[in-house]
Motif scaffolding. Structure first.
Motif: not given
Ligand SMILES: C[C@H](O)[C@H](O)[C@H]1CNC2=NC(N)=NC(=O)C2=N1
Length: 99
Positions: A4-5, A7-14, A25-29, A80-85
């Motif tokens: 994810l990069q 706009q797609g990344l921004a929307e996922a994080l929102a 890292r390209g990670a969320i915690a 990636t979308g796997r992390d978001v889901e």
């Protein structure tokens, strides 16, 4: 799966306000807190089964009623979308304990 990069990344994080983004890292915690260890472990059991079903696994730490989860896609070396889901799944699982 693509990283994810932009706009797609921004929307996922929102959509994941409780999660912190680690750009290096390209990670969320996120840290989760429960009533006690038994609830924390029950939560971890749910996440473990969901992770295995998805073949997408967390990096996590538990002490007593706290569970810290980091999600990143090792095969893509980023988010990636796997992390978001799986993050949304964890948020919903936690909310079920809140009662
Ligand atoms: C061999 C196995 O399918 C891969 O290692 C899977 C397992 N679980 C995984 N979990 C995560 N978070 N990232 C991956 O790239 C990944 N890959």
């Amino acid at each position: 799966m693509e990283k994810l990069q932009g706009q797609g990344l921004a929307e996922a994080l929102a959509g994941l306000p409780h999660w912190h983004y680690d750009a290096a890292r390209g990670a969320i915690a996120r840290e989760f807190r429960f009533r006690d260890f038994a609830e924390a472990f029950a939560f971890m059991t749910q996440i473990a089964l969901a992770a295995e079903a998805r073949n997408h696994h967390p990096e996590w730490f538990n002490v007593y009623n706290r569970v810290a989860i980091t999600l990143t896609t090792h095969d893509a070396d980023g988010l990636t979308g796997r992390d978001v889901e799986l993050a949304h799944y964890a948020d919903a699982a936690c909310a079920r304990f809140a009662g």
